[in-house]
Design a protein around this motif. Structure first.
Motif, PDB file in Angstrom:
ATOM      1  N   LEU A  16      21.302  18.362  -4.677  1.00 31.01           N
ATOM      2  CA  LEU A  16      21.304  18.510  -3.360  1.00 31.01           C
ATOM      3  C   LEU A  16      21.839  17.181  -2.925  1.00 31.01           C
ATOM      4  CD1 LEU A  16      17.754  19.857  -2.387  1.00 31.01           C
ATOM      5  CD2 LEU A  16      19.804  20.933  -1.994  1.00 31.01           C
ATOM      6  N   ASP A  17      22.641  17.206  -1.729  1.00 28.90           N
ATOM      7  CA  ASP A  17      23.244  15.769  -1.274  1.00 28.90           C
ATOM      8  C   ASP A  17      23.303  15.793   0.392  1.00 28.90           C
ATOM      9  OD1 ASP A  17      26.347  16.220  -0.431  1.00 28.90           O
ATOM     10  OD2 ASP A  17      25.983  17.102  -2.361  1.00 28.90           O
ATOM     11  N   ARG A  18      23.208  14.459   0.753  1.00 25.30           N
ATOM     12  CA  ARG A  18      23.642  14.245   2.210  1.00 25.30           C
ATOM     13  C   ARG A  18      24.634  13.210   2.428  1.00 25.30           C
ATOM     14  NH1 ARG A  18      17.210  13.491   4.265  1.00 25.30           N
ATOM     15  NH2 ARG A  18      16.469  15.690   4.165  1.00 25.30           N
ATOM     16  N   GLY A  19      25.249  13.490   3.648  1.00 23.01           N
ATOM     17  CA  GLY A  19      26.423  12.606   3.907  1.00 23.01           C
ATOM     18  C   GLY A  19      26.062  11.422   4.625  1.00 23.01           C
ATOM     19  N   PRO A  20      27.096  10.484   4.926  1.00 18.25           N
ATOM     20  CA  PRO A  20      26.879   9.090   5.491  1.00 18.25           C
ATOM     21  C   PRO A  20      26.135   8.972   6.710  1.00 18.25           C
ATOM     22  CG  PRO A  20      28.923   9.217   4.367  1.00 18.25           C
ATOM     23  CD  PRO A  20      28.505  10.524   4.309  1.00 18.25           C
ATOM     24  N   THR A  21      26.422  10.174   7.536  1.00 18.18           N
ATOM     25  CA  THR A  21      25.624  10.203   8.820  1.00 18.18           C
ATOM     26  C   THR A  21      24.172  10.671   8.937  1.00 18.18           C
ATOM     27  OG1 THR A  21      26.687  12.316   9.287  1.00 18.18           O
ATOM     28  CG2 THR A  21      28.119  10.240   9.828  1.00 18.18           C
ATOM     29  N   GLN A  22      23.872  11.278   7.720  1.00 19.75           N
ATOM     30  CA  GLN A  22      22.503  11.799   7.741  1.00 19.75           C
ATOM     31  C   GLN A  22      21.427  10.641   7.184  1.00 19.75           C
ATOM     32  OE1 GLN A  22      24.059  15.228   5.195  1.00 19.75           O
ATOM     33  NE2 GLN A  22      22.575  16.396   6.487  1.00 19.75           N
ATOM     34  N   GLN A  23      20.236  11.178   7.447  1.00 15.95           N
ATOM     35  CA  GLN A  23      19.029  10.338   7.083  1.00 15.95           C
ATOM     36  C   GLN A  23      19.086  10.430   5.528  1.00 15.95           C
ATOM     37  OE1 GLN A  23      17.382   8.398   8.895  1.00 15.95           O
ATOM     38  NE2 GLN A  23      15.894   7.592   7.683  1.00 15.95           N
ATOM     39  N   PRO A  24      18.820   9.416   4.596  1.00 18.35           N
ATOM     40  CA  PRO A  24      18.836   9.243   3.294  1.00 18.35           C
ATOM     41  C   PRO A  24      17.722  10.332   2.783  1.00 18.35           C
ATOM     42  CG  PRO A  24      19.286   7.195   3.817  1.00 18.35           C
ATOM     43  CD  PRO A  24      18.933   7.934   5.038  1.00 18.35           C
ATOM     44  N   PHE A  25      17.565  10.883   1.589  1.00 18.40           N
ATOM     45  CA  PHE A  25      16.598  11.675   0.966  1.00 18.40           C
ATOM     46  C   PHE A  25      15.488  10.521   0.966  1.00 18.40           C
ATOM     47  CE2 PHE A  25      19.792  14.542  -0.779  1.00 18.40           C
ATOM     48  CZ  PHE A  25      19.225  15.745   0.104  1.00 18.40           C
ATOM     49  N   ALA A  26      14.184  11.173   1.044  1.00 16.88           N
ATOM     50  CA  ALA A  26      13.040   9.879   0.694  1.00 16.88           C
ATOM     51  C   ALA A  26      12.246  10.401  -0.472  1.00 16.88           C
ATOM     52  CB  ALA A  26      11.934   9.890   2.008  1.00 16.88           C
ATOM     53  N   GLU A  27      11.477   9.653  -0.915  1.00 22.73           N
ATOM     54  CA  GLU A  27      10.672   9.978  -2.185  1.00 22.73           C
ATOM     55  C   GLU A  27      10.012  11.152  -2.230  1.00 22.73           C
ATOM     56  OE1 GLU A  27       7.675   7.473  -5.302  1.00 22.73           O
ATOM     57  OE2 GLU A  27       8.381   6.757  -3.753  1.00 22.73           O
ATOM     58  N   SER A  28       9.445  11.432  -0.867  1.00 22.31           N
ATOM     59  CA  SER A  28       8.819  12.790  -0.627  1.00 22.31           C
ATOM     60  C   SER A  28       9.812  13.925  -1.021  1.00 22.31           C
ATOM     61  CB  SER A  28       8.087  12.730   0.635  1.00 22.31           C
ATOM     62  OG  SER A  28       9.079  12.788   1.442  1.00 22.31           O
ATOM     63  N   ASP A  29      10.968  13.720  -0.553  1.00 23.55           N
ATOM     64  CA  ASP A  29      11.977  14.781  -0.690  1.00 23.55           C
ATOM     65  C   ASP A  29      12.185  15.139  -2.300  1.00 23.55           C
ATOM     66  OD1 ASP A  29      12.639  15.368   2.047  1.00 23.55           O
ATOM     67  OD2 ASP A  29      13.823  13.580   1.976  1.00 23.55           O
ATOM     68  N   LEU A  30      12.347  14.156  -2.938  1.00 23.52           N
ATOM     69  CA  LEU A  30      12.383  14.223  -4.533  1.00 23.52           C
ATOM     70  C   LEU A  30      11.108  15.085  -5.091  1.00 23.52           C
ATOM     71  CD1 LEU A  30      13.596  13.533  -7.101  1.00 23.52           C
ATOM     72  CD2 LEU A  30      12.151  11.455  -7.062  1.00 23.52           C
ATOM     73  N   TYR A  31       9.936  14.658  -4.858  1.00 28.67           N
ATOM     74  CA  TYR A  31       8.818  15.321  -5.174  1.00 28.67           C
ATOM     75  C   TYR A  31       8.866  16.870  -4.790  1.00 28.67           C
ATOM     76  CZ  TYR A  31       7.056  10.763  -6.517  1.00 28.67           C
ATOM     77  OH  TYR A  31       6.933   9.494  -6.930  1.00 28.67           O
ATOM     78  N   LEU A  32       9.049  16.959  -3.454  1.00 28.88           N
ATOM     79  CA  LEU A  32       9.266  18.711  -3.075  1.00 28.88           C
ATOM     80  C   LEU A  32      10.401  19.238  -3.679  1.00 28.88           C
ATOM     81  CD1 LEU A  32       7.970  20.512  -1.137  1.00 28.88           C
ATOM     82  CD2 LEU A  32       9.333  19.629   0.839  1.00 28.88           C
ATOM     83  N   ALA A  33      11.354  18.786  -4.008  1.00 28.99           N
ATOM     84  CA  ALA A  33      12.461  19.378  -4.730  1.00 28.99           C
ATOM     85  C   ALA A  33      12.073  19.613  -6.203  1.00 28.99           C
ATOM     86  CB  ALA A  33      14.027  18.419  -4.494  1.00 28.99           C
ATOM     87  N   ASP A  34      11.357  18.529  -6.830  1.00 29.28           N
ATOM     88  CA  ASP A  34      11.179  18.715  -8.048  1.00 29.28           C
ATOM     89  C   ASP A  34      10.089  19.968  -8.104  1.00 29.28           C
ATOM     90  OD1 ASP A  34      10.920  17.427 -10.933  1.00 29.28           O
ATOM     91  OD2 ASP A  34       8.760  17.604 -10.100  1.00 29.28           O
ATOM     92  N   SER A  35       9.020  20.090  -7.349  1.00 33.36           N
ATOM     93  CA  SER A  35       8.142  21.114  -7.213  1.00 33.36           C
ATOM     94  C   SER A  35       8.988  22.441  -7.098  1.00 33.36           C
ATOM     95  CB  SER A  35       7.145  21.121  -6.086  1.00 33.36           C
ATOM     96  OG  SER A  35       6.481  19.833  -6.227  1.00 33.36           O
ATOM     97  N   LEU A  36       9.994  22.337  -6.359  1.00 32.88           N
ATOM     98  CA  LEU A  36      10.726  23.532  -6.134  1.00 32.88           C
ATOM     99  C   LEU A  36      11.442  24.094  -7.171  1.00 32.88           C
ATOM    100  CD1 LEU A  36      11.805  25.945  -4.188  1.00 32.88           C
ATOM    101  CD2 LEU A  36      13.564  24.285  -3.405  1.00 32.88           C
ATOM    102  N   ALA A  37      11.929  23.142  -7.924  1.00 32.92           N
ATOM    103  CA  ALA A  37      12.601  23.434  -9.098  1.00 32.92           C
ATOM    104  C   ALA A  37      11.623  23.874 -10.127  1.00 32.92           C
ATOM    105  CB  ALA A  37      13.325  21.963  -9.717  1.00 32.92           C
ATOM    106  N   VAL A  38      10.470  23.485 -10.227  1.00 36.17           N
ATOM    107  CA  VAL A  38       9.442  24.015 -11.390  1.00 36.17           C
ATOM    108  C   VAL A  38       9.302  25.724 -10.979  1.00 36.17           C
ATOM    109  CG1 VAL A  38       7.424  24.038 -12.142  1.00 36.17           C
ATOM    110  CG2 VAL A  38       8.721  21.921 -11.895  1.00 36.17           C
ATOM    111  N   ALA A  39       9.101  25.890  -9.462  1.00 31.20           N
ATOM    112  CA  ALA A  39       8.860  27.132  -9.145  1.00 31.20           C
ATOM    113  C   ALA A  39       9.746  28.136  -9.546  1.00 31.20           C
ATOM    114  CB  ALA A  39       8.338  27.162  -7.606  1.00 31.20           C
ATOM    115  N   LEU A  40      11.063  27.740  -8.982  1.00 30.36           N
ATOM    116  CA  LEU A  40      12.298  28.259  -9.249  1.00 30.36           C
ATOM    117  C   LEU A  40      12.718  28.722 -10.808  1.00 30.36           C
ATOM    118  CD1 LEU A  40      15.104  26.833  -6.925  1.00 30.36           C
ATOM    119  CD2 LEU A  40      13.652  29.035  -6.559  1.00 30.36           C
ATOM    120  N   SER A  41      12.310  27.933 -11.720  1.00 29.14           N
ATOM    121  CA  SER A  41      12.535  27.988 -13.008  1.00 29.14           C
ATOM    122  C   SER A  41      11.630  29.256 -13.809  1.00 29.14           C
ATOM    123  CB  SER A  41      12.108  26.712 -13.858  1.00 29.14           C
ATOM    124  OG  SER A  41      12.913  25.661 -13.541  1.00 29.14           O
TER     125      SER A  41
END
Length: 536
Positions: free
Chosen positions: A269-294
């Motif tokens: 996942l990526d965001r552009g220069p005009t968007q708010q950067p991903f936070a650490e909480s986004d990483l943890y949520l994406a990681d949880s989603l990745a495990v579920a999708l796996s």
């Protein structure tokens, strides 16, 4: 009257227990099954009982020990239930105490005599999900996106197509994380290298590279760690990567898709220069989603591997049956190829195409029960012999019905000799009542029979055979299937020309080898005889 089915326990462990249902329900060992049976002979999801137009029907759900009604095994095609029928689930018996078939909107499942069954609903996932947020005020945009993500994950758990399910999850993930781009990369089985399987964008990009950072994804994959690149502009190494610079990636998350045993790929996942950067909480949520999708990804990969093995096994079985009749000469292979080509022309779904791939090679499996003197007779069959030959469709259906995983192929095998006008066999079905895939195999089977030589006749020319397909459209053949078959004539002719060229080349090679072998024998004989004596 309200539709209702009443089942009563018939085995000692559930004797006199009664269940009443007014809607479709499941029987199995899972706790959330409407009728839950704590018995090792019962599969987790063993059978379904459904209210259809013709009444209550029971279907097996691929159980290990089978589902039986009055001692006859039931497949996925279903068996209509009648009062006093005895249903055997594994080693547990139930009896149909009473039935009411009329349709109604009421949805309820109740328990009687202390058997506790949870209430359930037959609404689709979409309808049930829509009921969770009746108004915009009650659910904000992020809440809806999260539920959309859950819905996509649910569908993936029940999906049969890897690419389709990945695409839906990918788009829902982009919306939820407010990413400008998202993709899924999976490891190739042979090389272990990552390959892009799904890629999407939140908006149309102009002048930007439509790609992901495979380098960063590979880094996360190799280390087995989900990674957050919060501000790419502050990292010299990242700015040096063309994929990052050209694609305006300002913030990146690479979450590792993994099972307990091994990594499977990466969610990018990526965001552009005009968007708010991903936070650490986004990483943890994406990681949880990745495990579920796996979990779903691994299941789909295993299913595809099993399916490939299954198709190879089925093909070998069909070829073994075909070997009993030498005159048919690769008939099974050609019918399967024609069926798949015709299915593609008619736009069958991916699941229907897989079913064709399995069922078409087995369309004549019932001939295994036909006597050799009939099957291999070098002249035309008598009326009595032809009657016995026609039984191959019902014999084949009986064989397939008893093999786990093949029940869905049964209608094709049983009905591929039905005719559009209702004069076919075995059930004299007509028109749309003939299963669609059986109508496809019917055209392919008849065309190959017309164009193949037999001991008692020569095959028709291609022109004559295609003309027959056109002439019998609407009588023998489904008009849509016949028209589509005529539409792929050039493809079929090219295929047959290629096969003929291969046969000619093979025959030429064989003759060359035989001639070389004869020359070698002559040379060996001359050598053994010794040098000729010079004349005096």
């Amino acid at each position: 009257m309200i539709p209702r089915i009443v089942l009563v326990g018939h085995s000692p462990s559930i004797l006199r227990q009664r269940w009443v249902s007014e809607q479709d329900f499941e029987i199995g060992r899972l706790p959330d099954a409407a009728i839950c049976m704590n018995d090792n002979s019962v599969s987790r999801t063993h059978a379904s009982v459904l209210l259809q137009e013709n009444g209550w029907v029971i279907r097996d759900q691929g159980s290990s020990n089978g589902t039986f009604v009055n001692g006859t095994r039931v497949g996925r095609t279903g068996q209509k239930l009648r009062e006093s029928d005895v249903i055997t689930i594994g080693e547990v018996d139930l009896r149909v105490e009473s039935l009411v078939d009329e349709a109604a909107d009421r949805v309820k499942l109740s328990a009687v005599n202390s058997v506790r069954i949870q209430a359930s609903a037959s609404r689709s996932w979409d309808v049930a999900l829509d009921g969770l947020f009746p108004s915009e005020e009650q659910w904000g945009r992020q809440g809806k996106e999260f539920l959309s993500l859950l819905r996509s994950g649910y569908r993936m758990c029940h999906a049969t197509s890897m690419d389709q399910s990945l695409s839906e999850v990918r788009e829902a993930t982009i919306a939820f994380f407010k990413a400008q781009r998202g993709g899924i990369l999976l490891a190739e089985p042979a090389s272990g290298e990552l390959a892009v399987r799904a890629l999407a964008f939140a908006r149309k990009t102009q002048g930007e590279s439509r790609t992901m950072s495979k380098t960063l994804a590979t880094r996360a994959f190799r280390h087995g760690k989900s990674l957050l690149y919060q501000d790419c502009s502050q990292d010299v190494e990242l700015q040096a990567m063309q994929s990052v610079a050209r694609s305006s990636m300002a913030s990146i998350v690479c979450a590792v898709l993994r099972s307990p045993e091994k990594p499977l790929g990466v969610l990018h996942l990526d965001r552009g220069p005009t968007q708010q950067p991903f936070a650490e909480s986004d990483l943890y949520l994406a990681d949880s989603l990745a495990v579920a999708l796996s979990l779903s990804i691994e299941r789909l990969q295993m299913s595809r591997g099993h399916q490939d093995l299954f198709v190879h096994t089925i093909t070998a079985l069909a070829q073994a049956v075909e070997m009993r009749d030498e005159s048919t000469g690769h008939h099974t292979h050609r019918v399967t190829t024609y069926s798949l080509m015709l299915g593609d022309a008619l736009g069958v779904s991916e699941s229907e195409r897989r079913l064709l791939q399995v069922a078409a090679p087995l369309h004549d499996i019932g001939k295994i029960g036909i006597e050799d003197q009939i099957l291999r007779k070098p002249e035309s069959l008598s009326s009595e012999e032809f009657g016995k030959m026609k039984s191959h469709v019902t014999r084949g259906a009986d064989i397939i019905q008893m093999i786990p995983g093949l029940a869905d192929a049964m209608p094709i095998i049983r009905h591929h000799h039905e005719r559009w006008d209702g004069t076919g066999y075995p059930d004299r079905l007509a028109g749309e009542k003939i299963p669609r895939l059986a109508r496809i195999v019917a055209v392919a089977d008849a065309f190959d029979a017309m164009t193949s030589d037999r001991p008692y006749r020569l095959g028709l020319s291609l022109d004559h055979a295609f003309a027959e397909v056109a002439r019998q459209s609407g009588t023998h053949f489904d008009p849509k299937a016949a028209q589509a078959f005529l539409g792929i004539r050039k493809q079929i002719e090219a295929l047959l020309q290629s096969e003929q060229s291969k046969r000619q080349l093979s025959a030429t090679v064989e003759r060359t080898l035989q001639r070389a072998e004869m020359l070698q024998i002559v040379e060996e004989v001359r050598s053994a005889a010794g040098p000729e004596k010079a004349p005096v």
